[in-house]
Design a protein around this motif. Sequence first.
Motif, PDB file in Angstrom:
ATOM      1  N   THR A 263       0.844  -1.198   0.000  1.00  0.00           N
ATOM      2  CA  THR A 263       0.000   0.000   0.000  1.00  0.00           C
ATOM      3  C   THR A 263       0.880   1.249   0.000  1.00  0.00           C
ATOM      4  O   THR A 263       1.836   1.335   0.779  1.00  0.00           O
ATOM      5  N   VAL A 264       0.538   2.190  -0.863  1.00  0.00           N
ATOM      6  CA  VAL A 264       1.323   3.420  -0.974  1.00  0.00           C
ATOM      7  C   VAL A 264       0.381   4.625  -0.947  1.00  0.00           C
ATOM      8  O   VAL A 264      -0.669   4.610  -1.603  1.00  0.00           O
ATOM      9  N   ILE A 265       0.760   5.638  -0.152  1.00  0.00           N
ATOM     10  CA  ILE A 265       0.010   6.894  -0.205  1.00  0.00           C
ATOM     11  C   ILE A 265       0.755   7.824  -1.151  1.00  0.00           C
ATOM     12  O   ILE A 265       1.986   7.972  -1.067  1.00  0.00           O
ATOM     13  N   HIS A 266       0.013   8.419  -2.092  1.00  0.00           N
ATOM     14  CA  HIS A 266       0.630   9.330  -3.057  1.00  0.00           C
ATOM     15  C   HIS A 266       0.372  10.782  -2.715  1.00  0.00           C
ATOM     16  O   HIS A 266       1.170  11.661  -3.029  1.00  0.00           O
ATOM     17  N   ALA A 267      -0.758  11.013  -2.073  1.00  0.00           N
ATOM     18  CA  ALA A 267      -1.150  12.374  -1.678  1.00  0.00           C
ATOM     19  C   ALA A 267      -2.324  12.216  -0.726  1.00  0.00           C
ATOM     20  O   ALA A 267      -2.894  11.124  -0.621  1.00  0.00           O
ATOM     21  N   PRO A 268      -2.679  13.259  -0.015  1.00  0.00           N
ATOM     22  CA  PRO A 268      -3.875  13.145   0.822  1.00  0.00           C
ATOM     23  C   PRO A 268      -5.048  12.597   0.011  1.00  0.00           C
ATOM     24  O   PRO A 268      -5.286  13.035  -1.119  1.00  0.00           O
ATOM     25  N   GLY A 269      -5.716  11.599   0.544  1.00  0.00           N
ATOM     26  CA  GLY A 269      -6.870  11.022  -0.132  1.00  0.00           C
ATOM     27  C   GLY A 269      -6.525  10.017  -1.215  1.00  0.00           C
ATOM     28  O   GLY A 269      -7.408   9.370  -1.773  1.00  0.00           O
ATOM     29  N   ASP A 270      -5.242   9.879  -1.526  1.00  0.00           N
ATOM     30  CA  ASP A 270      -4.827   9.013  -2.647  1.00  0.00           C
ATOM     31  C   ASP A 270      -4.018   7.819  -2.136  1.00  0.00           C
ATOM     32  O   ASP A 270      -2.794   7.860  -2.071  1.00  0.00           O
ATOM     33  N   ILE A 271      -4.720   6.758  -1.788  1.00  0.00           N
ATOM     34  CA  ILE A 271      -4.120   5.520  -1.302  1.00  0.00           C
ATOM     35  C   ILE A 271      -4.213   4.476  -2.413  1.00  0.00           C
ATOM     36  O   ILE A 271      -5.290   4.298  -2.990  1.00  0.00           O
ATOM     37  N   ARG A 272      -3.102   3.805  -2.693  1.00  0.00           N
ATOM     38  CA  ARG A 272      -3.145   2.821  -3.780  1.00  0.00           C
ATOM     39  C   ARG A 272      -2.551   1.486  -3.355  1.00  0.00           C
ATOM     40  O   ARG A 272      -1.576   1.433  -2.615  1.00  0.00           O
ATOM     41  N   SER A 273      -3.170   0.426  -3.847  1.00  0.00           N
ATOM     42  CA  SER A 273      -2.614  -0.912  -3.690  1.00  0.00           C
ATOM     43  C   SER A 273      -1.736  -1.188  -4.900  1.00  0.00           C
ATOM     44  O   SER A 273      -2.214  -1.115  -6.038  1.00  0.00           O
ATOM     45  N   GLU A 274      -0.462  -1.471  -4.660  1.00  0.00           N
ATOM     46  CA  GLU A 274       0.480  -1.576  -5.776  1.00  0.00           C
ATOM     47  C   GLU A 274       1.349  -2.820  -5.661  1.00  0.00           C
ATOM     48  O   GLU A 274       1.399  -3.450  -4.603  1.00  0.00           O
ATOM     49  N   THR A 275       2.030  -3.118  -6.725  1.00  0.00           N
ATOM     50  CA  THR A 275       3.012  -4.204  -6.675  1.00  0.00           C
ATOM     51  C   THR A 275       4.363  -3.601  -6.278  1.00  0.00           C
ATOM     52  O   THR A 275       4.860  -2.683  -6.936  1.00  0.00           O
ATOM     53  N   LEU A 276       4.904  -4.083  -5.165  1.00  0.00           N
ATOM     54  CA  LEU A 276       6.179  -3.567  -4.655  1.00  0.00           C
ATOM     55  C   LEU A 276       7.186  -4.693  -4.608  1.00  0.00           C
ATOM     56  O   LEU A 276       6.834  -5.879  -4.680  1.00  0.00           O
ATOM     57  N   ASP A 277       8.454  -4.353  -4.491  1.00  0.00           N
ATOM     58  CA  ASP A 277       9.487  -5.380  -4.329  1.00  0.00           C
ATOM     59  C   ASP A 277       9.251  -6.143  -3.037  1.00  0.00           C
ATOM     60  O   ASP A 277       8.874  -5.563  -2.021  1.00  0.00           O
ATOM     61  N   ASP A 278       9.499  -7.438  -3.055  1.00  0.00           N
ATOM     62  CA  ASP A 278       9.435  -8.206  -1.816  1.00  0.00           C
ATOM     63  C   ASP A 278      10.510  -7.707  -0.855  1.00  0.00           C
ATOM     64  O   ASP A 278      11.644  -7.463  -1.270  1.00  0.00           O
ATOM     65  N   PRO A 279      10.155  -7.529   0.411  1.00  0.00           N
ATOM     66  CA  PRO A 279      11.189  -7.109   1.370  1.00  0.00           C
ATOM     67  C   PRO A 279      12.184  -8.237   1.618  1.00  0.00           C
ATOM     68  O   PRO A 279      11.858  -9.418   1.465  1.00  0.00           O
ATOM     69  N   LYS A 280      13.391  -7.855   1.968  1.00  0.00           N
ATOM     70  CA  LYS A 280      14.467  -8.825   2.218  1.00  0.00           C
ATOM     71  C   LYS A 280      15.073  -8.553   3.575  1.00  0.00           C
ATOM     72  O   LYS A 280      14.961  -7.454   4.110  1.00  0.00           O
ATOM     73  N   VAL A 281      15.754  -9.537   4.113  1.00  0.00           N
ATOM     74  CA  VAL A 281      16.591  -9.311   5.290  1.00  0.00           C
ATOM     75  C   VAL A 281      17.759  -8.431   4.858  1.00  0.00           C
ATOM     76  O   VAL A 281      18.476  -8.764   3.917  1.00  0.00           O
ATOM     77  N   ILE A 282      17.897  -7.264   5.509  1.00  0.00           N
ATOM     78  CA  ILE A 282      19.006  -6.356   5.170  1.00  0.00           C
ATOM     79  C   ILE A 282      20.054  -6.419   6.282  1.00  0.00           C
ATOM     80  O   ILE A 282      21.209  -6.743   6.041  1.00  0.00           O
ATOM     81  N   GLU A 283      19.625  -6.148   7.491  1.00  0.00           N
ATOM     82  CA  GLU A 283      20.511  -6.260   8.649  1.00  0.00           C
ATOM     83  C   GLU A 283      20.419  -7.690   9.201  1.00  0.00           C
ATOM     84  O   GLU A 283      19.368  -8.319   9.110  1.00  0.00           O
ATOM     85  N   PRO A 284      21.495  -8.166   9.810  1.00  0.00           N
ATOM     86  CA  PRO A 284      21.457  -9.533  10.367  1.00  0.00           C
ATOM     87  C   PRO A 284      20.468  -9.680  11.517  1.00  0.00           C
ATOM     88  O   PRO A 284      20.164 -10.791  11.921  1.00  0.00           O
ATOM     89  N   THR A 285      19.958  -8.557  12.023  1.00  0.00           N
ATOM     90  CA  THR A 285      18.972  -8.582  13.108  1.00  0.00           C
ATOM     91  C   THR A 285      17.535  -8.501  12.573  1.00  0.00           C
ATOM     92  O   THR A 285      16.588  -8.453  13.355  1.00  0.00           O
TER      93      THR A 285
END
Lengths: 338, 338
Positions: free
Chosen positions: A4-26
Amino acid sequence: MRGTVIHAPGDIRSETLDDPKVIEPTDAVIRTAVTCVCGSDLWPYRGAEPVEAPHPMGHEYVGFVEEVGSEVTGLRPGQFVVGSFATSDNTCPNCRNGFQSNCLHREFMSTCQAEYIRIPNAAGTLVALDETPDEHLWPGLLANSDVMGTGWWAADAAQVRPGSTAVVVGDGAVGLCAVIAARELGAERVIAMSRHESRQRLALAFGATDIVTERGEQGIERVRELTGGIGADSVLECVGTAEAMRQALHSARPGGSVGFVGVPHGVALDGQELFFSHVGLRGGPAPVRRYLPDLNERVLSGRIDPGKVFDLALPLADVAEGYRAMDERRAIKTLLKP
Amino acid sequence: MRGTVIHAPGDIRSETLDDPKVIEPTDAVIRTAVTCVCGSDLWPYRGAEPVEAPHPMGHEYVGFVEEVGSEVTGLRPGQFVVGSFATSDNTCPNCRNGFQSNCLHREFMSTCQAEYIRIPNAAGTLVALDETPDEHLWPGLLANSDVMGTGWWAADAAQVRPGSTAVVVGDGAVGLCAVIAARELGAERVIAMSRHESRQRLALAFGATDIVTERGEQGIERVRELTGGIGADSVLECVGTAEAMRQALHSARPGGSVGFVGVPHGVALDGQELFFSHVGLRGGPAPVRRYLPDLNERVLSGRIDPGKVFDLALPLADVAEGYRAMDERRAIKTLLKP
């Protein structure tokens, strides 16, 4: 993945985003079981907070551990976990003092209305359950990750004690959960301030003993009438506006306590007025992590059911409608299912 | 009788006034044993509070019961009594809640730098001792009537706990008594903020473990250095200025507590800043009456000696010099002997 991404007030969109990854070892990555829309998400949605650039949304979540970083202890893939909207290492001095939402390594979650979520400081942030709970318990556990934990903190900060009288200012999901918390902490009388019939019903179902529909001076007057003319022992301020804070401070008795858990917007306090009131004041982002083991237990045992605050459930893809329904007060709180 | 009147800022006079009488049946009149000048008396003396018309001064006292009204129970002429600067019936809901200084029938005492004093609500205000104490204990008992009671309230409001770390902001008589209170309530470490050598010495004698001479940002920084980088559990704000409040709030750790007992002058608080600090805040006029029996016992047993804050003793007739010495910081606190 879907997010989910907000682009502006009132403008919420369901989008395709990159899958999150483990970045830090924690870090860990979890697969979202359920997530939701928060009242505080409406601040940028309504333009009350700026949206400088499009960004992901969401900070409430329960899910299944998908992957853990090399330094994450105590978690393994497949576990059902509940986390807080604020990450914590759970070992720093502030965490040890019980203020994990002020952890020296705190990050505020902000990408949770999505199919997968990266959780920093996973070992200190996530609480794993012994087994995957039945699906009907997921909404209650999801509530623990923010609104129920925040309602509990309101009652804790307002020093609710057995036999006391508590007032809850605000009938949003946090305020309603605060009613649960006040009762669980032993308040004999819980006065819920609400003008909306469906929310009044839920407040009563959660254990409120009185409903006050008036606001402002009349609301203060009504609370005084109900509290022997002096005000309540504890007031749980669950809104964050100047009006709500004023209502709260004037509803507390001399020597009473106000817990304020709505992020203050435009709230200024006069030192001398606070002084002569003798009212104690404490607020902040809820240290949800401190309460999670206990709150999860209360939900799993069926003792409390904060999941009832979700009166609308939608597929994650329909997140925009979820925001709209809350903005228009057609829904108290929207659950999102990936 | 001899009494004290302020005519204008800087103009304090010892004058012959009418002897006070029992007016209400709940009044008593006492013969003053000793009285004194308070830091708060300097507000009008310095012109920081207006002096609209000449009026008597003084709100601290110990003395002998001279006469009681027809409805006064539990007191008889000749008894040695200690009272509070705020009168209380000790039966109203606020009194029962321990906030006698917010009694529904409260009056602030204001005529005590005199040979005789009328005490409203005498039965609920005065605490009689079993016998007349030795004269060397009178200053300590006099301190209980305001500055020691207020220091205790600062520690109580700041939630000082055994083993904790406390910071005291302000090295006036209240701040110095707050050091005693923090130690008595079990603080392991008491950091006194003071730039005056004689006051530092007294703070150390009262149990302070550390002295911080810096102020402002440097003072905050120094407290952090002394408290593992996060701040103190409890901060006792004993001044009442905006600078002192800022010092206090920034010296407390996340989740710590500030007790503020100096009447705030020009203090405004930002809701959002307080929120994210997680610091709890409570202040007000000290409920001295709540603490008096306990504090009197501590003084009579020699466990504490708050009377040491009086570093100047003068005949009542020389009250003007008593104010002058405090104003010029030649004296911490002036005792007056009728």
